[in-house]
Design a protein around this motif. Structure first.
Motif, short mmCIF file in Angstrom:
data_model
loop_
_atom_site.label_atom_id
_atom_site.label_comp_id
_atom_site.label_asym_id
_atom_site.label_seq_id
_atom_site.Cartn_x
_atom_site.Cartn_y
_atom_site.Cartn_z
N LEU A 48 0.84 -1.21 0.00
CA LEU A 48 0.00 0.00 0.00
C LEU A 48 0.87 1.25 0.00
CD1 LEU A 48 -2.91 -0.86 2.47
CD2 LEU A 48 -3.10 -0.35 0.04
N GLU A 49 1.91 1.24 0.81
CA GLU A 49 2.81 2.40 0.85
C GLU A 49 3.44 2.66 -0.51
OE1 GLU A 49 5.65 1.59 3.87
OE2 GLU A 49 4.21 1.68 5.52
N GLU A 50 3.85 1.57 -1.18
CA GLU A 50 4.48 1.73 -2.50
C GLU A 50 3.50 2.28 -3.52
OE1 GLU A 50 7.49 1.72 -2.66
OE2 GLU A 50 8.23 0.40 -1.08
N VAL A 51 2.25 1.83 -3.46
CA VAL A 51 1.22 2.32 -4.39
C VAL A 51 1.03 3.82 -4.20
CG1 VAL A 51 -1.23 2.25 -4.96
CG2 VAL A 51 0.03 0.12 -4.63
N ASP A 72 10.02 0.00 -7.16
CA ASP A 72 9.68 -0.49 -5.83
C ASP A 72 8.40 -1.31 -5.86
OD1 ASP A 72 11.89 0.79 -4.84
OD2 ASP A 72 10.79 2.52 -4.06
N LEU A 73 7.42 -0.85 -6.67
CA LEU A 73 6.16 -1.58 -6.76
C LEU A 73 6.34 -2.92 -7.48
CD1 LEU A 73 3.15 -1.57 -6.16
CD2 LEU A 73 2.78 -0.32 -8.30
N GLU A 150 -25.33 -21.80 -7.62
CA GLU A 150 -25.04 -20.71 -6.69
C GLU A 150 -25.35 -19.37 -7.32
OE1 GLU A 150 -20.99 -18.91 -4.75
OE2 GLU A 150 -21.40 -21.04 -4.37
N SER A 151 -26.04 -18.51 -6.58
CA SER A 151 -26.40 -17.20 -7.11
C SER A 151 -25.16 -16.32 -7.23
CB SER A 151 -27.43 -16.51 -6.20
OG SER A 151 -26.91 -16.33 -4.91
N VAL A 152 -25.18 -15.47 -8.25
CA VAL A 152 -24.05 -14.58 -8.52
C VAL A 152 -24.53 -13.14 -8.50
CG1 VAL A 152 -22.27 -13.95 -10.19
CG2 VAL A 152 -22.92 -16.34 -9.93
N SER A 153 -23.77 -12.26 -7.88
CA SER A 153 -24.07 -10.84 -7.87
C SER A 153 -23.00 -10.08 -8.63
CB SER A 153 -24.13 -10.31 -6.42
OG SER A 153 -24.19 -8.89 -6.39
N VAL A 154 -23.39 -9.03 -9.31
CA VAL A 154 -22.40 -8.20 -10.00
C VAL A 154 -21.49 -7.50 -9.00
CG1 VAL A 154 -23.81 -7.79 -12.04
CG2 VAL A 154 -23.95 -6.21 -10.11
N LEU A 155 -21.88 -7.51 -7.72
CA LEU A 155 -21.07 -6.87 -6.69
C LEU A 155 -20.07 -7.84 -6.06
CD1 LEU A 155 -23.78 -4.75 -4.85
CD2 LEU A 155 -22.40 -4.15 -6.84
N ASP A 156 -20.09 -9.10 -6.50
CA ASP A 156 -19.14 -10.07 -5.98
C ASP A 156 -17.71 -9.63 -6.25
OD1 ASP A 156 -21.12 -11.70 -5.03
OD2 ASP A 156 -21.09 -13.10 -6.71
N ASP A 157 -16.82 -9.96 -5.36
CA ASP A 157 -15.38 -9.74 -5.43
C ASP A 157 -14.96 -8.27 -5.48
OD1 ASP A 157 -15.33 -8.86 -8.19
OD2 ASP A 157 -14.97 -10.87 -8.91
N VAL A 158 -15.84 -7.35 -5.05
CA VAL A 158 -15.40 -5.97 -4.84
C VAL A 158 -14.75 -5.96 -3.46
CG1 VAL A 158 -16.06 -3.56 -4.61
CG2 VAL A 158 -17.25 -5.02 -6.25
N ALA A 159 -13.45 -5.85 -3.43
CA ALA A 159 -12.69 -6.06 -2.20
C ALA A 159 -13.15 -5.14 -1.07
CB ALA A 159 -11.20 -5.87 -2.46
N SER A 160 -13.44 -5.73 0.08
CA SER A 160 -13.89 -4.94 1.23
C SER A 160 -12.77 -4.11 1.83
CB SER A 160 -14.48 -5.87 2.30
OG SER A 160 -13.53 -6.82 2.72
N ALA A 161 -11.52 -4.48 1.55
CA ALA A 161 -10.37 -3.75 2.10
C ALA A 161 -10.02 -2.50 1.31
CB ALA A 161 -9.15 -4.67 2.18
N MET A 162 -10.70 -2.28 0.19
CA MET A 162 -10.42 -1.08 -0.61
C MET A 162 -10.75 0.17 0.20
SD MET A 162 -12.08 -2.23 -4.27
CE MET A 162 -11.76 -0.66 -5.06
N PRO A 163 -10.05 1.29 -0.06
CA PRO A 163 -10.46 2.56 0.57
C PRO A 163 -11.92 2.84 0.26
CG PRO A 163 -8.33 2.79 -0.51
CD PRO A 163 -8.86 1.45 -0.90
N ALA A 164 -12.63 3.41 1.23
CA ALA A 164 -14.08 3.54 1.12
C ALA A 164 -14.53 4.32 -0.11
CB ALA A 164 -14.63 4.21 2.39
N ILE A 165 -13.82 5.40 -0.44
CA ILE A 165 -14.22 6.18 -1.61
C ILE A 165 -14.08 5.35 -2.88
CG2 ILE A 165 -13.49 8.10 -3.09
CD1 ILE A 165 -13.08 9.78 -0.68
N GLU A 166 -12.96 4.66 -3.00
CA GLU A 166 -12.73 3.84 -4.19
C GLU A 166 -13.74 2.70 -4.28
OE1 GLU A 166 -9.13 1.26 -6.30
OE2 GLU A 166 -8.73 2.46 -4.51
N ARG A 167 -14.05 2.09 -3.14
CA ARG A 167 -15.00 0.98 -3.14
C ARG A 167 -16.40 1.47 -3.49
NH1 ARG A 167 -18.03 -2.71 0.31
NH2 ARG A 167 -17.69 -4.82 -0.52
#
Length: 282
Positions: A48-51, A72-73, A150-167
């Motif tokens: 994260l720091e490198e990004v 570095d990245l 199994e049901s699939v959502s278009v919101l699947d795999d949107v990482a919960s650890a992403m910064p809130a604004i980006e998510r």
């Protein structure tokens, strides 16, 4: 040999050297104690720091700095791959193969046969059309990868650890890919006004949890507005942060020149300093 082939060979040699260096650093006998100690989870905060440092370098506009920070990245990617290779999970080649396969599949307008050999046909798609197709392809990939029944959502795999604004932007973009979206910016502005009114009502009630709820809705709608304006909200906020920092430093300087400080200045004086700082930008 073409220039393209020559450059590919040069790139491969450079990456090979980096991979070898990483193996040396992780060598159990002669390697670096710090590098040997690292695990996949322990690397995440460094990544994260490198990004963020790459982003800072880009905003500064220094090619040398950008090159340095990208190095570095890249080292972080090689580091992850080396740790995984040691435990038999995957290696750097698997990482590269996976992204090549993914990009070939998601760019049918560039690689119509799904391979590099099919490159060379002109594409008439606009950037907006490419983005819409990208989301459709990703939705289809999620459905194909889901276990049967199994049901699939278009919101699947949107990482919960992403910064809130980006998510928030990612969630909105995914929903918009299946038609859940305001068609006009004016409608988003009306929605924002409604959310602000609800926040004002919550403030009047002195209900802390309700205030947090409504403030979240205001921020979420601001991200939606940025998306409709085709503006990155994180970038817009970073620029606002920089403007505030520049102005506040000028306020501090003005206070010092007046033989005082910000803390010792009254509200009217600070407002005067603030206006002067803003005007100096023009």
């Amino acid at each position: 040999m073409t220039d393209h082939d020559s450059n590919s060979g040069k790139h491969a040699d450079s990456v090979t050297q980096l991979v070898k260096l990483m193996a040396c650093l992780r060598d159990p006998v002669h390697g670096c104690a710090w590098d040997r100690k690292q695990t996949l989870p322990s690397l995440t905060r460094h990544t994260l720091e490198e990004v963020y440092e790459v982003i800072d370098a880009v905003e500064q506009g220094s090619p040398d700095k950008i090159c340095d920070e990208l190095g570095d990245l890249l080292f972080q990617v090689v580091f992850y791959a080396r740790i995984a290779e040691e435990s038999g999970q995957f290696d750097l080649s698997a990482v590269a193969d996976a992204i090549v396969k993914k990009l070939l599949h998601r760019h049918p307008h560039i690689f119509p046969d799904g391979n590099l050999a099919s490159f060379g046909q002109p594409s008439l798609l606009s950037p907006e059309e490419v983005e819409r197709n990208w989301e459709k392809i990703k939705n289809a990939e999620r459905e194909a990868a889901a276990p049967s029944g199994e049901s699939v959502s278009v919101l699947d795999d949107v990482a919960s650890a992403m910064p809130a604004i980006e998510r928030a932007g990612k969630l909105q973009k995914r929903a918009a890919s299946v038609g859940f979206d305001w068609p006009q910016i004016s409608q988003v502005l009306v929605c924002l006004q409604d959310e602000i009114a609800e926040l004002q009502e919550a403030i009047a009630t002195a209900d802390t949890q309700e205030q947090i709820h409504e403030l979240g809705d205001v921020l979420f709608t601001c991200v939606n507005l940025a998306r409709h304006l085709k503006t990155d909200p994180e970038s817009a906020l970073r620029q606002a942060n920089q403007r505030f920092e520049n102005r506040f430093r000028k306020i501090e300087e003005n206070a010092r020149q007046a033989g005082s400080s910000v803390a010792d200045s009254d509200a009217a004086t600070l407002e005067q300093y603030w206006r002067a700082a803003k005007e100096s930008e023009n």
